[in-house]
Design an enzyme around this catalytic site. Sequence first.
Site, PDB file in Angstrom:
ATOM      1  N   ARG A 190     -68.408 -22.473 -37.919  1.00 26.27           N
ATOM      2  CA  ARG A 190     -67.691 -23.738 -37.746  1.00 26.27           C
ATOM      3  C   ARG A 190     -66.942 -24.041 -39.038  1.00 26.27           C
ATOM      4  O   ARG A 190     -67.173 -23.399 -40.068  1.00 26.27           O
ATOM      5  CB  ARG A 190     -68.671 -24.876 -37.449  1.00 26.27           C
TER       6      ARG A 190
ATOM      7  N   ASP B 297     -55.997 -18.429 -45.609  1.00 33.24           N
ATOM      8  CA  ASP B 297     -56.234 -19.129 -46.863  1.00 33.24           C
ATOM      9  C   ASP B 297     -57.279 -20.236 -46.723  1.00 33.24           C
ATOM     10  O   ASP B 297     -57.909 -20.634 -47.703  1.00 33.24           O
ATOM     11  CB  ASP B 297     -54.915 -19.715 -47.377  1.00 33.24           C
TER      12      ASP B 297
ATOM     13  N   GLU C  34     -62.317 -23.362 -48.612  1.00 31.16           N
ATOM     14  CA  GLU C  34     -63.686 -23.868 -48.463  1.00 31.16           C
ATOM     15  C   GLU C  34     -64.600 -23.309 -49.543  1.00 31.16           C
ATOM     16  O   GLU C  34     -65.419 -24.025 -50.112  1.00 31.16           O
ATOM     17  CB  GLU C  34     -64.242 -23.470 -47.097  1.00 31.16           C
TER      18      GLU C  34
ATOM     19  N   ASP D 177     -46.172 -25.932 -40.758  1.00 35.38           N
ATOM     20  CA  ASP D 177     -47.532 -25.396 -40.822  1.00 35.38           C
ATOM     21  C   ASP D 177     -48.413 -26.016 -39.733  1.00 35.38           C
ATOM     22  O   ASP D 177     -49.091 -25.313 -38.981  1.00 35.38           O
ATOM     23  CB  ASP D 177     -48.125 -25.676 -42.206  1.00 35.38           C
TER      24      ASP D 177
ATOM     25  N   GLU E 111     -54.115 -27.024 -45.084  1.00 34.72           N
ATOM     26  CA  GLU E 111     -55.006 -27.880 -44.294  1.00 34.72           C
ATOM     27  C   GLU E 111     -54.478 -29.311 -44.361  1.00 34.72           C
ATOM     28  O   GLU E 111     -54.111 -29.808 -45.428  1.00 34.72           O
ATOM     29  CB  GLU E 111     -56.442 -27.833 -44.838  1.00 34.72           C
TER      30      GLU E 111
HETATM   31  P1  ADP Z   1     -55.809 -19.159 -40.453  1.00 34.44           P
HETATM   32  O1  ADP Z   1     -54.867 -18.647 -41.488  1.00 34.44           O
HETATM   33  O2  ADP Z   1     -55.833 -18.313 -39.247  1.00 34.44           O
HETATM   34  O3  ADP Z   1     -55.555 -20.605 -40.174  1.00 34.44           O
HETATM   35  P2  ADP Z   1     -57.999 -20.017 -42.050  1.00 34.44           P
HETATM   36  O4  ADP Z   1     -58.842 -19.216 -42.959  1.00 34.44           O
HETATM   37  O5  ADP Z   1     -56.979 -20.877 -42.683  1.00 34.44           O
HETATM   38  O6  ADP Z   1     -57.278 -19.034 -41.039  1.00 34.44           O
HETATM   39  O7  ADP Z   1     -58.953 -20.849 -41.128  1.00 34.44           O
HETATM   40  C1  ADP Z   1     -58.534 -21.898 -40.310  1.00 34.44           C
HETATM   41  C2  ADP Z   1     -59.597 -22.966 -40.256  1.00 34.44           C
HETATM   42  O8  ADP Z   1     -60.738 -22.523 -39.562  1.00 34.44           O
HETATM   43  C3  ADP Z   1     -60.084 -23.405 -41.624  1.00 34.44           C
HETATM   44  O9  ADP Z   1     -59.993 -24.790 -41.691  1.00 34.44           O
HETATM   45  C4  ADP Z   1     -61.550 -22.994 -41.629  1.00 34.44           C
HETATM   46  O10 ADP Z   1     -62.326 -23.913 -42.348  1.00 34.44           O
HETATM   47  C5  ADP Z   1     -61.907 -23.037 -40.196  1.00 34.44           C
HETATM   48  N1  ADP Z   1     -63.037 -22.209 -39.800  1.00 34.44           N
HETATM   49  C6  ADP Z   1     -63.701 -21.269 -40.496  1.00 34.44           C
HETATM   50  N2  ADP Z   1     -64.648 -20.686 -39.743  1.00 34.44           N
HETATM   51  C7  ADP Z   1     -64.587 -21.264 -38.522  1.00 34.44           C
HETATM   52  C8  ADP Z   1     -65.294 -21.084 -37.296  1.00 34.44           C
HETATM   53  N3  ADP Z   1     -66.270 -20.170 -37.171  1.00 34.44           N
HETATM   54  N4  ADP Z   1     -64.928 -21.840 -36.240  1.00 34.44           N
HETATM   55  C9  ADP Z   1     -63.935 -22.735 -36.336  1.00 34.44           C
HETATM   56  N5  ADP Z   1     -63.234 -22.961 -37.469  1.00 34.44           N
HETATM   57  C10 ADP Z   1     -63.544 -22.232 -38.548  1.00 34.44           C
HETATM   58 MG    MG Z   2     -54.804 -21.808 -42.665  1.00 33.04          MG
END
Ligand code: ADP
Ligand code: MG
EC number: 2.7.1.91
Length: 535
Positions: free
Chosen positions: A102, A127, A132, A224, A503
């Site tokens: 999550r 990223d 996090e 974004d 974010e």
């Molecule tokens: P992307 O570039 O695909 O957006 P990110 O690393 O930026 O990948 O992740 C997108 C979001 O998903 C971040 O806010 C992260 O905190 C969140 N996240 C990480 N793990 C999970 C998970 N298992 N389920 C849902 N959201 C998650």
């Molecule tokens: Mg992202």
Amino acid sequence: MNSHHHECTGANTSPLRHPRRLEVASNPACGGSEIFSRVLPPRVLQGSPSKITPELLPRPPRLLLLVNPFGGRGLAWQWCKNHVLPMISEAGLSFNLIQTERQNHARELVQGLSLSEWDGIVTLSGDGLLFEVLNGLLDRPDWEEAVKMPVGILPCGSGNALAGAVNQHGGFEPALGLDLLLNCSLLLCRGGGHPLDLLSVTLASGSRCFSFLSVAWGFVSDVDIQSERFRALGSARFTLGTVLGLATLHTYRGRLSYLPASVEPASPTPAHSLPRAKSELTLTPEPAPPMAHSPLHRSVSDLPLPLPQPALVSPGSPEPLPVLSLNGGGPELVGDWGGAGDAPLSPDPLLPSPPSSPKVASLSPITEGPPEMPASSGLPPPTPGAPATSTWGPPDHLLPPLGSPLPPDWVTLEGDFVLILAISPSHLSADLVAAPHARFDDGLVHLCWVQSGISRAALLRLFLAMERGSHFSLGCPQLGYAGARAFRLEPLTPRGLLTVDGELVEYGPLQAQMHPGLGTLLTGPPGCAGQEPRT
Ligand code: ADP
Ligand code: MG
């Protein structure tokens, strides 16, 4: 760690559900833990042995791998299993792997981590997951030690900006998708780290977070966030989002204030000596030095390893989507919308709804104020995730309280902006080089802005040129730049989107200060692409 985490230990990738610690013999070709010695904190390398215990014997560097199974197109886990783990194992690194369950899971894990057990924390996502991790490290009572933990990024997300910068630093040609992942994995296995500037960002509510990438307002944050619905496209979501964003371009009234990089602060920090910007007040930075790209695009096959090459996508999965490239759009896109709705942007079945034709939409006037959220997408409008605020971390000695007047050595610009972007590394995404002269530890936040009055065609030209980092050479009068050590952004338009590292965060005034070299990034050696592995 709790047993319900999907965890995998050691180098054996199959079956992953049966954790077992594998003692991976140090690979002499890689120098064992020496490959991380430049970034290892002293506590790992030194000991005061009173008796010989197994822990004192040389051991392979131990990485904590955090995988977001939903990163990017949801391929993170497959790419990890099929490509990353075999490389890491062959390099003689040992690892534990946890799939995040999550949002904020990684942050919580890192906050409770016993630091001495690890030589690095590596995220496999976009990223967002590294964001996090870094914020988790900085939100510990022992943040001063914790933030020294080397962190690495293996790009499996849709936004892979830092990986793009690592790829360039390593001397590779620009790459996307699996190529970028393989390059970064190779660099990670080569070892070596680099101090990483971290920007402390204080939001209107007083909450604070640490950014390694960007603060964006206007066009960039709109694209974004609004392109989230095209997540299935991978990095191409930003290309599509850019085209759609151009079609419904908005301007935002605001005030940008900054402390120019060359000005000595009233109370200089003894901790760091800061590099000076060369051209802090000019509107365009000096052209970037020529990039040291290797002539050959390096792939995993260059490794002298008998790696299996499993299928990228399991039989039941959809084929990988073609990556929409701004390059592929060709010059006919520039200054002419005629071709934009055609081949490169054909609607995809994975999209919730076909994009409206940019040709038609481009007829709408450039409006003031924020874009409407897509009502037809069926998704709830994005709300700022709750990036838990940091209670620890270094003080921001350059910043008066938000709302208090700024010191006289600050510069203030007020006007109508199409975008304001504060970027720390060179890359805004894997294929957009927003600040080509930026370095991981130049101590600067690179402020870029585009004022209103720019045409859609000129804005598109900027973003096309940004693929090569040549946008500052276009002579665009609306494009501005300043290297800064701190800044304050005060939106004067009541609605809009603000992002930190991609974010969404609460909308309102914010301010930020750069903390030079606060973190450590696993980059691999500089410009090593094309070199033979060290022996
Ligand atoms: P992307 O570039 O695909 O957006 P990110 O690393 O930026 O990948 O992740 C997108 C979001 O998903 C971040 O806010 C992260 O905190 C969140 N996240 C990480 N793990 C999970 C998970 N298992 N389920 C849902 N959201 C998650
Ligand atoms: Mg992202």
